[in-house]
Design an enzyme around this catalytic site. Sequence first.
Site, PDB file in Angstrom:
ATOM      1  CB  THR A   9      -0.923  -0.005   1.245  1.00 31.64           C
ATOM      2  OG1 THR A   9      -1.616  -1.249   1.267  1.00 31.64           O
ATOM      3  CG2 THR A   9      -1.914   1.136   1.204  1.00 31.64           C
ATOM      4  CB  VAL A  10       3.091   2.772   2.557  1.00 33.06           C
ATOM      5  CG1 VAL A  10       3.804   4.112   2.695  1.00 33.06           C
ATOM      6  CG2 VAL A  10       1.995   2.657   3.618  1.00 33.06           C
ATOM      7  N   GLY A  53     -12.834  -2.030   5.111  1.00 30.27           N
ATOM      8  CA  GLY A  53     -11.369  -2.102   4.964  1.00 30.27           C
ATOM      9  C   GLY A  53     -10.639  -1.231   5.970  1.00 30.27           C
ATOM     10  CE  LYS A 101       0.181   4.404  14.577  1.00 30.56           C
ATOM     11  NZ  LYS A 101      -1.216   4.198  14.187  1.00 30.56           N
TER      12      LYS A 101
HETATM   13  N1  LIG Z   1      -1.154   1.542   5.248  1.00 27.91           N
HETATM   14  C1  LIG Z   1      -1.083   2.670   5.953  1.00 27.91           C
HETATM   15  O1  LIG Z   1      -1.997   3.507   5.901  1.00 27.91           O
HETATM   16  C2  LIG Z   1       0.106   2.942   6.819  1.00 27.91           C
HETATM   17  C3  LIG Z   1       0.193   4.183   7.487  1.00 27.91           C
HETATM   18  C4  LIG Z   1       1.310   4.459   8.245  1.00 27.91           C
HETATM   19  C5  LIG Z   1       2.326   3.510   8.374  1.00 27.91           C
HETATM   20  N2  LIG Z   1       2.203   2.311   7.749  1.00 27.91           N
HETATM   21  C6  LIG Z   1       3.308   1.354   7.896  1.00 27.91           C
HETATM   22  O2  LIG Z   1       3.928   1.183   6.614  1.00 27.91           O
HETATM   23  C7  LIG Z   1       4.457  -0.117   6.503  1.00 27.91           C
HETATM   24  C8  LIG Z   1       3.894  -0.778   5.242  1.00 27.91           C
HETATM   25  O3  LIG Z   1       2.483  -0.843   5.381  1.00 27.91           O
HETATM   26  P1  LIG Z   1       1.540  -1.213   4.144  1.00 27.91           P
HETATM   27  O4  LIG Z   1       0.164  -0.839   4.562  1.00 27.91           O
HETATM   28  O5  LIG Z   1       2.088  -0.645   2.892  1.00 27.91           O
HETATM   29  O6  LIG Z   1       1.674  -2.802   4.139  1.00 27.91           O
HETATM   30  P2  LIG Z   1       1.384  -3.805   2.937  1.00 27.91           P
HETATM   31  O7  LIG Z   1       0.362  -3.235   2.023  1.00 27.91           O
HETATM   32  O8  LIG Z   1       1.163  -5.135   3.542  1.00 27.91           O
HETATM   33  O9  LIG Z   1       2.770  -3.809   2.140  1.00 27.91           O
HETATM   34  C9  LIG Z   1       3.922  -4.479   2.575  1.00 27.91           C
HETATM   35  C10 LIG Z   1       4.532  -5.161   1.374  1.00 27.91           C
HETATM   36  O10 LIG Z   1       5.793  -5.677   1.745  1.00 27.91           O
HETATM   37  C11 LIG Z   1       5.881  -7.019   1.293  1.00 27.91           C
HETATM   38  N3  LIG Z   1       6.815  -7.759   2.126  1.00 27.91           N
HETATM   39  C12 LIG Z   1       6.609  -8.253   3.357  1.00 27.91           C
HETATM   40  N4  LIG Z   1       7.716  -8.881   3.814  1.00 27.91           N
HETATM   41  C13 LIG Z   1       8.634  -8.773   2.814  1.00 27.91           C
HETATM   42  C14 LIG Z   1       9.957  -9.230   2.662  1.00 27.91           C
HETATM   43  N5  LIG Z   1      10.570  -9.926   3.620  1.00 27.91           N
HETATM   44  N6  LIG Z   1      10.607  -8.952   1.517  1.00 27.91           N
HETATM   45  C15 LIG Z   1       9.996  -8.276   0.529  1.00 27.91           C
HETATM   46  N7  LIG Z   1       8.725  -7.817   0.611  1.00 27.91           N
HETATM   47  C16 LIG Z   1       8.056  -8.066   1.736  1.00 27.91           C
HETATM   48  C17 LIG Z   1       4.468  -7.535   1.388  1.00 27.91           C
HETATM   49  O11 LIG Z   1       4.293  -8.675   0.586  1.00 27.91           O
HETATM   50  P3  LIG Z   1       3.142  -9.737   1.011  1.00 27.91           P
HETATM   51  O12 LIG Z   1       1.844  -8.990   0.937  1.00 27.91           O
HETATM   52  O13 LIG Z   1       3.280 -10.817   0.016  1.00 27.91           O
HETATM   53  O14 LIG Z   1       3.475 -10.164   2.424  1.00 27.91           O
HETATM   54  C18 LIG Z   1       3.683  -6.330   0.874  1.00 27.91           C
HETATM   55  O15 LIG Z   1       3.600  -6.322  -0.533  1.00 27.91           O
HETATM   56  C19 LIG Z   1       4.103  -0.845   7.810  1.00 27.91           C
HETATM   57  O16 LIG Z   1       5.195  -0.743   8.696  1.00 27.91           O
HETATM   58  C20 LIG Z   1       2.921  -0.046   8.334  1.00 27.91           C
HETATM   59  O17 LIG Z   1       2.792  -0.114   9.729  1.00 27.91           O
HETATM   60  C21 LIG Z   1       1.123   1.997   6.969  1.00 27.91           C
END
Ligand SMILES: NC(=O)c1ccc[n+]([C@@H]2O[C@H](COP(=O)([O-])OP(=O)(O)OC[C@H]3O[C@@H](n4cnc5c(N)ncnc54)[C@H](OP(=O)(O)O)[C@@H]3O)[C@@H](O)[C@H]2O)c1
Length: 431
Positions: free
Chosen positions: A13-14, A187, A205
């Site tokens: 997502t991010v 979601g 946080k």
């Molecule tokens: N989403 C938000 O609104 C938001 C806001 C603030 C902070 N954050 C933080 O930002 C970070 C990412 O969040 P997100 O929402 O973007 O998560 P996400 O959508 O689950 O994206 C994470 C990506 O990283 C991949 N991944 C996981 N382990 C990996 C590895 N060992 N090697 C390579 N790729 C790997 C995942 O693949 P798979 O799906 O195949 O596991 C997924 O595609 C987190 O720390 C979260 O707490 C998110």
Amino acid sequence: MRKINIGIIGFGTVGSGVVKILREKKAFLAAKTGIEINIKKICDKDLSSRRNVRVDKDLLTRDAKEIIDDTQIDILVELMGGIHPAKELITEAMRKGKNIVTANKALLAQSGQELFTLAAERGKSIYFEASVGAGIPIIKALREGLVANSFKSISGIVNGTSNFVLSQMSGNNCSFSEALSKAKRLGFAESDPSLDIDGIDSAHKLILLTYLAFGKFVNLKDIYIEGISQVSLADVNYAKELGYEIKLLAIAEREEDGLEVRVHPTFIPKNHLLASVSGMFNAIYVESDLAGDLLFYGPGAGQLAAASAVVSDLIDLTQDIKAGLFRPTMNVVPDKSIKRLCSIEDYQNRYYIRFMAVDKPGVLARVSGILAKYGISIASVTQKERSKSHVVPIVMVIHEAKEKNLRLALNMIDRQDIIKEKSVAIRIEEV
Ligand SMILES: NC(=O)c1ccc[n+]([C@@H]2O[C@H](COP(=O)([O-])OP(=O)(O)OC[C@H]3O[C@@H](n4cnc5c(N)ncnc54)[C@H](OP(=O)(O)O)[C@@H]3O)[C@@H](O)[C@H]2O)c1
């Protein structure tokens, strides 16, 4: 124009939001900063899912080492989340001379101190604006905009899922489980929402906010954490009748020689700015000695909001690199007047209490007698309903009391035969 190479691990997502912004705003950002940010590699476990941004196939890899070992990459952007292997990859990247941008609050809450120390030893920086409040620039505000200030307290609504659930209960008169199901449907909640609902994400946080504001890195186990799963619709409605809203607050507050750090459902007066923060929104209320009371408000999650903060960190870092500057990760100075972390048992405040008691004369006298025994005085009492089951709610607001005394009193009250359910106590903050 100076070109700085970055590598991104985590194209979810991010991560895809960051790529989208860097693509679509390439010229805009270059004109503003005089630097071209070049995405040299993107790593993800999953290269088959469709993302909302097109990238050249050559940029993609499943092997994180292609980023870590690439000496031409200056900045690792870690957006995979989780503790392992994120920690090992960040550590290795710093050892290999890279600066870090991350949004990983869970990792920083657990291992931030170790990683910040390593960064300082290596003359590298870790930027983490997106880890609290997504696009709300609270990290930058605390470390830069408010650098001359000392802080009295920080009170944050920092978990959008919990806030959505409580807002639904209050606004739509629905139960906790109905509100949570709706959050999942839209979601706004994970299939396993426990990190959010149980207050752990808020505590992660809070650790980062406390570190920036008070210079103290608190361990998760030292934070008092109470989630929202025990908040009932009845309590939400009584709160409203009494002129309050219930919010899950993450609070760091200075006491004489100590610091309170706690996360719990809280009654906040309806006219307080935090009371009107609803749905997925976050807000952080800061009491400072020079700038006064400040509120930082905005969406607490979301692809572009979080990516906006990541890009802001990238711009900061590229400016540092261009200028040949090293800014230690956080110009954090421990506040020496803080000698201890306060125990929740020493917490002293007003409380809302709800007892479920049998409906017969003398009940109130017995309850108030036990409260009095522990030095607790009642500010108001309501007992409106009558029930066929002969069990009725008694709702009280008590004057300031010490938590330890209140717990002892409730323990004794709950053992009385007139009490039919575990009593509920919720802290009242005038903030
Ligand atoms: N989403 C938000 O609104 C938001 C806001 C603030 C902070 N954050 C933080 O930002 C970070 C990412 O969040 P997100 O929402 O973007 O998560 P996400 O959508 O689950 O994206 C994470 C990506 O990283 C991949 N991944 C996981 N382990 C990996 C590895 N060992 N090697 C390579 N790729 C790997 C995942 O693949 P798979 O799906 O195949 O596991 C997924 O595609 C987190 O720390 C979260 O707490 C998110």
